[in-house]
Write a protein that holds these residues in place. Structure first.
Motif, PDB file in Angstrom:
ATOM      1  N   VAL A 687       6.738  23.168 -24.500  1.00 25.01           N
ATOM      2  CA  VAL A 687       5.835  22.451 -23.598  1.00 25.01           C
ATOM      3  C   VAL A 687       5.453  23.401 -22.464  1.00 25.01           C
ATOM      4  CG1 VAL A 687       5.571  20.497 -22.017  1.00 25.01           C
ATOM      5  CG2 VAL A 687       6.863  20.213 -24.141  1.00 25.01           C
ATOM      6  N   ASN A 688       4.160  23.467 -22.178  1.00 22.40           N
ATOM      7  CA  ASN A 688       3.620  24.191 -21.028  1.00 22.40           C
ATOM      8  C   ASN A 688       3.949  25.681 -21.015  1.00 22.40           C
ATOM      9  OD1 ASN A 688       2.245  21.996 -20.051  1.00 22.40           O
ATOM     10  ND2 ASN A 688       3.894  21.347 -18.684  1.00 22.40           N
ATOM     11  N   GLN A 689       3.897  26.295 -22.197  1.00 21.26           N
ATOM     12  CA  GLN A 689       3.801  27.733 -22.274  1.00 21.26           C
ATOM     13  C   GLN A 689       2.448  28.123 -21.665  1.00 21.26           C
ATOM     14  OE1 GLN A 689       5.757  29.795 -25.946  1.00 21.26           O
ATOM     15  NE2 GLN A 689       3.593  29.646 -26.365  1.00 21.26           N
ATOM     16  N   ASP A 690       2.277  29.359 -21.199  1.00 20.83           N
ATOM     17  CA  ASP A 690       0.990  29.763 -20.626  1.00 20.83           C
ATOM     18  C   ASP A 690      -0.169  29.443 -21.572  1.00 20.83           C
ATOM     19  OD1 ASP A 690       2.070  30.678 -18.318  1.00 20.83           O
ATOM     20  OD2 ASP A 690       2.064  32.790 -18.881  1.00 20.83           O
ATOM     21  N   TYR A 691       0.030  29.718 -22.832  1.00 17.36           N
ATOM     22  CA  TYR A 691      -0.956  29.374 -23.865  1.00 17.36           C
ATOM     23  C   TYR A 691      -0.212  29.162 -25.162  1.00 17.36           C
ATOM     24  CZ  TYR A 691      -0.473  34.118 -25.752  1.00 17.36           C
ATOM     25  OH  TYR A 691       0.026  35.273 -26.309  1.00 17.36           O
ATOM     26  N   ILE A 692      -0.835  28.466 -26.056  1.00 22.30           N
ATOM     27  CA  ILE A 692      -0.285  28.224 -27.397  1.00 22.30           C
ATOM     28  C   ILE A 692      -1.390  28.524 -28.395  1.00 22.30           C
ATOM     29  CG2 ILE A 692       0.697  26.530 -28.972  1.00 22.30           C
ATOM     30  CD1 ILE A 692       1.670  24.945 -26.517  1.00 22.30           C
ATOM     31  N   SER A 693      -1.091  29.358 -29.371  1.00 20.85           N
ATOM     32  CA  SER A 693      -2.084  29.633 -30.410  1.00 20.85           C
ATOM     33  C   SER A 693      -1.397  29.658 -31.767  1.00 20.85           C
ATOM     34  CB  SER A 693      -2.802  30.969 -30.151  1.00 20.85           C
ATOM     35  OG  SER A 693      -1.949  32.060 -30.389  1.00 20.85           O
ATOM     36  N   ASN A 694      -2.160  29.304 -32.775  1.00 13.43           N
ATOM     37  CA  ASN A 694      -1.629  29.335 -34.136  1.00 13.43           C
ATOM     38  C   ASN A 694      -2.783  29.411 -35.112  1.00 13.43           C
ATOM     39  OD1 ASN A 694      -0.709  27.743 -36.783  1.00 13.43           O
ATOM     40  ND2 ASN A 694       1.099  28.648 -35.840  1.00 13.43           N
ATOM     41  N   TRP A 695      -2.611  30.272 -36.110  1.00 12.28           N
ATOM     42  CA  TRP A 695      -3.558  30.343 -37.228  1.00 12.28           C
ATOM     43  C   TRP A 695      -2.735  30.476 -38.500  1.00 12.28           C
ATOM     44  CZ3 TRP A 695      -8.604  33.699 -36.682  1.00 12.28           C
ATOM     45  CH2 TRP A 695      -9.601  33.162 -37.507  1.00 12.28           C
ATOM     46  N   ASN A 696      -1.807  29.531 -38.665  1.00  8.02           N
ATOM     47  CA  ASN A 696      -0.885  29.502 -39.801  1.00  8.02           C
ATOM     48  C   ASN A 696       0.104  30.657 -39.768  1.00  8.02           C
ATOM     49  OD1 ASN A 696      -3.927  28.847 -41.212  1.00  8.02           O
ATOM     50  ND2 ASN A 696      -2.415  27.203 -41.132  1.00  8.02           N
ATOM     51  N   ASN A 697       0.342  31.207 -38.575  1.00  4.81           N
ATOM     52  CA  ASN A 697       1.314  32.283 -38.440  1.00  4.81           C
ATOM     53  C   ASN A 697       2.710  31.709 -38.225  1.00  4.81           C
ATOM     54  OD1 ASN A 697      -0.529  32.038 -35.815  1.00  4.81           O
ATOM     55  ND2 ASN A 697       1.596  32.286 -35.129  1.00  4.81           N
ATOM     56  N   ARG A 698       3.687  32.582 -38.042  1.00  6.98           N
ATOM     57  CA  ARG A 698       5.066  32.160 -37.819  1.00  6.98           C
ATOM     58  C   ARG A 698       5.180  31.314 -36.563  1.00  6.98           C
ATOM     59  NH1 ARG A 698       9.346  36.449 -37.267  1.00  6.98           N
ATOM     60  NH2 ARG A 698      10.688  34.604 -37.300  1.00  6.98           N
ATOM     61  N   GLN A 699       6.067  30.339 -36.618  1.00  8.86           N
ATOM     62  CA  GLN A 699       6.210  29.424 -35.494  1.00  8.86           C
ATOM     63  C   GLN A 699       7.085  29.985 -34.385  1.00  8.86           C
ATOM     64  OE1 GLN A 699       6.749  28.636 -38.703  1.00  8.86           O
ATOM     65  NE2 GLN A 699       5.272  27.031 -39.224  1.00  8.86           N
ATOM     66  N   ALA A 700       8.229  30.590 -34.751  1.00 13.20           N
ATOM     67  CA  ALA A 700       9.195  30.994 -33.725  1.00 13.20           C
ATOM     68  C   ALA A 700      10.174  31.985 -34.317  1.00 13.20           C
ATOM     69  CB  ALA A 700       9.937  29.770 -33.183  1.00 13.20           C
ATOM     70  N   LEU A 717      -5.571  37.720 -34.174  1.00 11.20           N
ATOM     71  CA  LEU A 717      -6.947  37.683 -33.690  1.00 11.20           C
ATOM     72  C   LEU A 717      -7.117  36.690 -32.546  1.00 11.20           C
ATOM     73  CD1 LEU A 717      -8.801  37.713 -37.145  1.00 11.20           C
ATOM     74  CD2 LEU A 717      -8.493  39.640 -35.573  1.00 11.20           C
ATOM     75  N   LEU A 718      -6.380  35.594 -32.597  1.00 10.87           N
ATOM     76  CA  LEU A 718      -6.411  34.615 -31.507  1.00 10.87           C
ATOM     77  C   LEU A 718      -5.471  35.013 -30.380  1.00 10.87           C
ATOM     78  CD1 LEU A 718      -6.317  31.232 -33.476  1.00 10.87           C
ATOM     79  CD2 LEU A 718      -8.301  32.309 -32.425  1.00 10.87           C
ATOM     80  N   ASP A 719      -4.233  35.298 -30.756  1.00  7.36           N
ATOM     81  CA  ASP A 719      -3.202  35.559 -29.758  1.00  7.36           C
ATOM     82  C   ASP A 719      -3.578  36.738 -28.861  1.00  7.36           C
ATOM     83  OD1 ASP A 719      -0.086  34.823 -29.272  1.00  7.36           O
ATOM     84  OD2 ASP A 719      -0.418  36.977 -28.978  1.00  7.36           O
ATOM     85  N   GLY A 720      -4.072  37.820 -29.473  1.00  6.32           N
ATOM     86  CA  GLY A 720      -4.408  38.995 -28.685  1.00  6.32           C
ATOM     87  C   GLY A 720      -5.510  38.735 -27.683  1.00  6.32           C
ATOM     88  N   ARG A 721      -6.504  37.966 -28.079  1.00  5.06           N
ATOM     89  CA  ARG A 721      -7.618  37.687 -27.167  1.00  5.06           C
ATOM     90  C   ARG A 721      -7.193  36.776 -26.012  1.00  5.06           C
ATOM     91  NH1 ARG A 721      -9.792  39.210 -31.826  1.00  5.06           N
ATOM     92  NH2 ARG A 721     -11.879  40.167 -31.792  1.00  5.06           N
ATOM     93  N   ILE A 722      -6.462  35.724 -26.320  1.00  2.00           N
ATOM     94  CA  ILE A 722      -6.059  34.811 -25.246  1.00  2.00           C
ATOM     95  C   ILE A 722      -5.119  35.507 -24.271  1.00  2.00           C
ATOM     96  CG2 ILE A 722      -4.920  32.631 -24.706  1.00  2.00           C
ATOM     97  CD1 ILE A 722      -5.713  31.600 -27.419  1.00  2.00           C
ATOM     98  N   SER A 723      -4.120  36.209 -24.802  1.00  3.35           N
ATOM     99  CA  SER A 723      -3.145  36.855 -23.917  1.00  3.35           C
ATOM    100  C   SER A 723      -3.810  37.905 -23.040  1.00  3.35           C
ATOM    101  CB  SER A 723      -2.015  37.475 -24.737  1.00  3.35           C
ATOM    102  OG  SER A 723      -2.511  38.468 -25.623  1.00  3.35           O
ATOM    103  N   ALA A 724      -4.788  38.631 -23.587  1.00  3.02           N
ATOM    104  CA  ALA A 724      -5.481  39.647 -22.786  1.00  3.02           C
ATOM    105  C   ALA A 724      -6.276  39.005 -21.660  1.00  3.02           C
ATOM    106  CB  ALA A 724      -6.398  40.477 -23.684  1.00  3.02           C
ATOM    107  N   LEU A 725      -6.944  37.909 -21.948  1.00  4.50           N
ATOM    108  CA  LEU A 725      -7.724  37.231 -20.914  1.00  4.50           C
ATOM    109  C   LEU A 725      -6.827  36.667 -19.817  1.00  4.50           C
ATOM    110  CD1 LEU A 725     -10.377  35.456 -23.175  1.00  4.50           C
ATOM    111  CD2 LEU A 725     -10.844  37.212 -21.445  1.00  4.50           C
ATOM    112  N   ILE A 726      -5.682  36.120 -20.209  1.00  4.52           N
ATOM    113  CA  ILE A 726      -4.745  35.600 -19.205  1.00  4.52           C
ATOM    114  C   ILE A 726      -4.216  36.745 -18.347  1.00  4.52           C
ATOM    115  CG2 ILE A 726      -2.418  34.627 -18.949  1.00  4.52           C
ATOM    116  CD1 ILE A 726      -3.117  32.628 -21.108  1.00  4.52           C
ATOM    117  N   ALA A 727      -3.923  37.876 -18.986  1.00  3.87           N
ATOM    118  CA  ALA A 727      -3.434  39.031 -18.228  1.00  3.87           C
ATOM    119  C   ALA A 727      -4.477  39.526 -17.229  1.00  3.87           C
ATOM    120  CB  ALA A 727      -3.046  40.158 -19.186  1.00  3.87           C
ATOM    121  N   GLU A 728      -5.751  39.352 -17.559  1.00  2.00           N
ATOM    122  CA  GLU A 728      -6.832  39.754 -16.651  1.00  2.00           C
ATOM    123  C   GLU A 728      -7.065  38.740 -15.537  1.00  2.00           C
ATOM    124  OE1 GLU A 728     -10.207  40.192 -19.132  1.00  2.00           O
ATOM    125  OE2 GLU A 728      -9.377  41.868 -20.290  1.00  2.00           O
ATOM    126  N   GLY A 729      -6.385  37.590 -15.609  1.00  2.00           N
ATOM    127  CA  GLY A 729      -6.582  36.553 -14.610  1.00  2.00           C
ATOM    128  C   GLY A 729      -7.756  35.646 -14.896  1.00  2.00           C
TER     129      GLY A 729
END
Length: 979
Positions: A687-700, A717-729
């Motif tokens: 719950v309330n991780q900075d972001y959550i993404s999944n495209w049928n990848n491993r859960q944990a 492809l999803l995870d890298g884009r979201i995490s980069a944008l969050i890192a940029e603020g």
């Protein structure tokens, strides 16, 4: 010769456009008293909820609709009106704003504004169905729960009656008898019957058990019964009004002249059969233990027992430390292989014989004869097809011309009602992107998510709104199961799944025997159950067909025979150390398909879902293997559902094991396949991780994945884009999160994630050959420009970086074989390609450079979903090892060029030269849709036809086929947005 359809042009305006009866022909209320007023539901979304379902909501077409569509190109209203906005987002997502989202998504608010009502029907006094003008979605409001469920069934039949019937027949192993013996129908029917054969008593037993489980179970049964009653009421009205789907005529179930024929009423057990289809398609996981065992033996044969086992584990990579994870912290151990497993029953190499499912085949079933498929519609989705207007059908077709008119649409179903690999390759489904409120512009969380269930006409899903006592939801459901919304939103929360595919299926080895005490063989059809030699239970269904208008496959018949034991369904026969055995597979949801109804019931009940924690608890009641994603105005959350059995201590879920009691699931009950399951706390969740993404990848971490879920996955492809944008603020808006999804949806995973390593190896020395240097420069420019497969603008006719895209498409299968086969040896290499296909591109045409030595295990063309399965991670890890880097979870050896950088570089350049020189006509072979060499067309998406209405092609996009955007500015404790 087939004569052209003769239709009176003046009567074209009389073509009926919707399969549900207009308000004027609606049934009279069941009771004499005035109906109670329908109250609008309170909505806390504030116009910030949207969704889209191409090609459109309406999946029913009368015979006249179908004939007019084939001749004049008219489209029944709402049968294709969501194609254009869906397709155009691909060409318009850069610079997208929240204000522009309405151009590409539909308003998913509750209710219908007064000026937007298209039709209003009361099939009985306690329910009203209002359809909106924009989409034709049914908004079902009941003054009683019974009426709400009745209305849901009535509306579902109005949108998908024939498709529901197809799934009913499929769930009973009767597809070919119902829809024709086309090879794809046969393949699909056999796949389903192999995985979910049931008797009528089995189906009823599931209903009875759940209904007796408590108040929720009893309510669920009542809901299903009312839903079925609504479907049957629609059938009766449609027959009386001659307004039923035209496919019933085309498949020979109704006569267009006499109106004689049968559209059978539905029963609750039909619903269980449909649930088994959906569960097997999207909610299963595991299996394949026999093939994994053969791979282990092949490694040991190649490298010796100890080194072979080590390399097998490295390639199996069930917990790759470099794989992308949905839950970023914490560990959730499940289905891991122990160091010294007990009860392992590995097949002797060369001894495995699959169980022969098809028996007594005759006619077309024995010869494989079939009619030539008719190509689907031409063109691209640029503007909606002309829409016919409502009216009667009596003047459209001249008397006496019905049969010759039907000739015009022979082959309409494209050689089968459903694609034959719908079940054999179902797992590349769905994605989800969620961002916590601290990273959004408004402070409210955002979710962009949806199931990637494939492109069909009509779509496998349908949208509806349900409002009634104890229920308030809008979203998508599978037809035949739409008594609850399965993917959607409540008043102040929303949810969506992806297929999880964790291991809920195991393989057990049963010792064969002969009842007379003689020595058994793999031909024996009795097995040892304790001390008793007992026969396999035979589950069979007889199917026969004759040619119809829609399917001209010559007459044929066969019997489907499944062999069942309490331990599972027979998959194959083999020997283990010379002992004859039957391998049986057991899925934890087999005989328990109905159990998941309790979780879905709660999703639709606002009183049950008041927080993320409530939703996670409800998701725990779903037995199917799904990843669930949730948002409201405060929280985002994730939970992995599924009936995860607690296995016997020391057994290896990734290999076949003996069936002795010591190796069975804990507390397993053979009568109903119940067992002890891993508890709530052991399920991947957050719950309330900075972001959550999944495209049928491993859960944990610790949660065992299937083959090929390694260092590179399309989830990156999803995870890298979201995490980069969050890192940029970046402060996300709904539009910017949609942009993130869309850019990932046109990215080539190989070019983005693996091409850099390929270029690093090549760059270790100068490239002297000018043509090779030019090819390398084109590939580099493509990668640096984003690795996208995208036209510069709508209608451009070719991709940006088209040459580089062609080169990589041709190169990948050549590269993989040249990189790995010399080191692995051909037998082991080919065994591994059976477990993990090497490639899955949009076009599906690259099978090793047109026969130039690559693996043929490529994806189905024109289906959209891509880059789920492939050797991306294997190639990446091996190249980094060759470059001298430390690789987490690596092979411990390097394969490319024998581990020598210079030799690996030579392998890459040699195969690159072959690829660059390969003719485009070879890389993109022509088909019924495309000329050979047409790259853009080869990638394009074609909607598989499930009836009489076809759709134009659309551009490739790796995107959910039902997609929703949700952001809630308020919750039930606040005033509704806007007062």
């Amino acid at each position: 010769m087939t004569r052209p359809l003769r239709v009176r042009a003046a009567a074209l305006a009389a073509v009926p456009v919707i399969a549900f009866p207009p308000a004027a022909s609606a049934a009279a209320p069941a009771a004499a008293e005035p109906p109670a007023p329908v109250q609008a539901a309170v909505d806390y979304c504030g116009d910030q909820c949207a969704d889209i379902l191409p090609p459109g909501q309406n999946g029913n077409a009368t015979l006249v609709d179908i004939l007019a569509h084939q001749v004049f190109g008219t489209m029944p209203r709402h049968a294709g009106d969501q194609m254009v906005p869906y397709d155009r987002l691909l060409h318009s997502y850069t610079g997208l704003t929240d204000a522009q989202l309405d151009d590409f998504f539909n308003d998913a608010s509750f209710g219908v504004p007064a000026g937007q009502v298209e039709s209003r029907v009361r099939p009985r006094a306690d329910v009203e169905i209002v359809r909106d003008r924009a989409t034709g979605v049914p908004h079902i409001t009941g003054t009683t729960r019974e009426g709400t469920m009745f209305g849901a069934g009535y509306a579902a039949a109005g949108d998908r009656l024939f498709l529901i019937d197809v799934f009913r027949r499929l769930g009973r192993g009767e597809l070919t008898s119902f829809a024709g013996g086309a090879p794809s129908n046969q393949a699909l029917e056999q796949s389903l019957w192999r995985g979910a054969p049931y008797t009528e008593a089995d189906l009823q037993a599931q209903i009875d058990r759940v209904a007796a489980s408590g108040p929720r179970g009893a309510q669920a049964l009542a809901d299903v019964e009312d839903y079925v009653a609504g479907m049957n009421a629609y059938i009766d009205e449609a027959r009386a009004d001659r307004d039923y789907p035209g496919e019933y005529v085309l498949t020979g179930h109704m006569d267009a002249i006499t109106q004689r024929g049968t559209i059978e009423h539905f029963t609750p057990t039909d619903v269980v059969g449909i649930a088994s289809v959906v569960g097997l398609l999207f909610g299963g996981g595991g299996g394949g233990e026999v093939a994994s065992g053969l791979a282990l033996l092949a490694f040991q044969e190649r490298y010796g027992a100890q080194e072979g086992e080590r390399l097998y584990e490295a390639w199996r990579a069930q917990n790759d430390p470099e794989s992308v994870l949905t839950v970023h912290e914490g560990e959730f151990p499940y289905a891991q292989s122990p160091e010294d497993p007990v009860g392992v029953a590995l097949a002797d190499p060369g001894s495995v014989v699959p169980h022969e499912l098809v028996r007594d085949a005759s006619g077309a079933a024995a010869s494989g004869a079939s009619a030539e498929p008719v190509p689907q519609s031409e063109g691209t989705a640029t503007e909606p097809a002309p829409t016919a207007t409502p009216g009667g059908a009596e003047d459209l077709v001249a008397p006496g011309e019905v049969e010759e008119n039907l000739e015009h649409v022979r082959g309409l179903f494209n050689d089968g009602v459903l694609p034959g690999d719908l079940i054999s390759d179902p797992d590349g489904m769905s994605n989800a992107l969620l961002v916590a409120g601290e990273h959004t512009a408004s402070g409210d969380p955002i979710m962009v998510a949806g199931p990637q269930t494939g492109y069909f006409s009509p779509q496998l899903l349908m949208v509806q709104e349900l409002q009634g006592p104890g229920i308030s939801a809008r979203g998508a459901s599978f037809p035949g199961l739409s008594f609850y919304v399965q993917i959607g939103r409540g008043p102040d929360y929303a949810w969506s799944p992806t297929s999880a595919s964790q291991d809920i299926t195991d393989t057990f080895a049963l010792r064969l025997c002969e009842p007379d005490g003689s020595a058994p063989t793999t031909e024996s059809r009795h097995y040892l159950d304790g001390e008793d030699c007992v026969p396999f239970e035979e589950l069979s269904v007889d199917n026969s067909w004759t040619p119809t208008v829609a399917d001209q496959t010559p007459a044929g018949s066969y019997r489907l025979l499944s062999l069942r034991t309490p331990y599972g369904l027979v998959e194959s026969f083999a020997t283990v150390d010379g002992t004859p055995v039957a391998y049986v597979t057991r899925r934890s949801t087999y005989l328990r398909e109905v159990d998941s109804i309790i979780g879905f019931q709660q999703f639709n009940e606002p009183a049950a879902i008041t927080s993320a924690a409530d939703f996670q608890r409800a998701a725990f009641d779903v037995g199917y293997a799904f990843n669930w994603f949730y948002t409201d105005t405060d929280d985002i959350a994730f939970f992995n559902s599924g009936a995860n059995p607690v296995r016997a201590q020391g057994t290896d879920p990734n290999l076949p094991i003996w069936s002795e009691p010591a190796y069975q699931w804990q507390d397993w009950n053979p009568a109903d396949n119940g067992a002890r399951y891993h508890p709530f706390a052991e399920r991947p969740q957050v719950v309330n991780q900075d972001y959550i993404s999944n495209w049928n990848n491993r859960q944990a971490a610790g949660y065992t994945s299937g083959w090929g879920m390694g260092a590179v996955h399309r989830g990156d492809l999803l995870d890298g884009r979201i995490s980069a944008l969050i890192a940029e603020g970046h402060a996300f808006t709904r539009a910017s999160l949609v942009q993130t999804m869309m850019e990932a949806g046109v990215a080539d995973l190989r070019a983005e994630q693996v091409l850099p390593e390929l270029l690093r190896v090549i760059d270790s020395a100068p490239v002297d050959d000018p043509e090779l240097a030019a090819a390398v420069a084109e590939l580099r420019a493509w990668h640096e420009d984003g690795s996208l497969r995208r036209e510069p603008e709508l209608g451009a006719g070719e991709y940006v970086h088209a040459e580089a895209i062609h080169t990589l498409d041709a190169w990948w299968p050549l590269l993989v074989r040249a990189q790995f086969e010399p080191g692995l040896g051909t037998p082991l290499y080919e065994q591994l390609t059976r477990l993990v296909q090497i490639n899955e591109t949009p076009s599906g045409g690259q099978n090793g450079g047109g026969g130039s030595g690559g693996s043929p295990n490529q994806s189905q063309p024109h289906r959209g979903s891509a880059f789920q399965y492939g050797w991306w991670g294997y190639v990446d890890k091996d190249l980094r090892a060759v470059l001298g880097e430390e690789v987490q979870g690596g092979f411990g050896t390097a394969y490319c060029g024998g581990g020598e950088l210079a030799q690996c570089r030579a392998v890459l350049l040699e195969t690159l030269a072959q690829a660059a020189a390969e003719p485009w006509e070879t890389t993109y072979p022509g088909d019924a849709e495309c000329d050979s060499g047409d790259q853009l067309c080869a990638d394009s998406i074609v909607h598989s036809t499930l009836g009489g209405i076809t759709q134009p092609r659309i551009a490739w996009q790796n995107r959910p086929t039902y997609q929703a955007v949700h952001q809630f500015p308020a919750r039930r404790t606040d005033p509704p947005p806007g007062g």
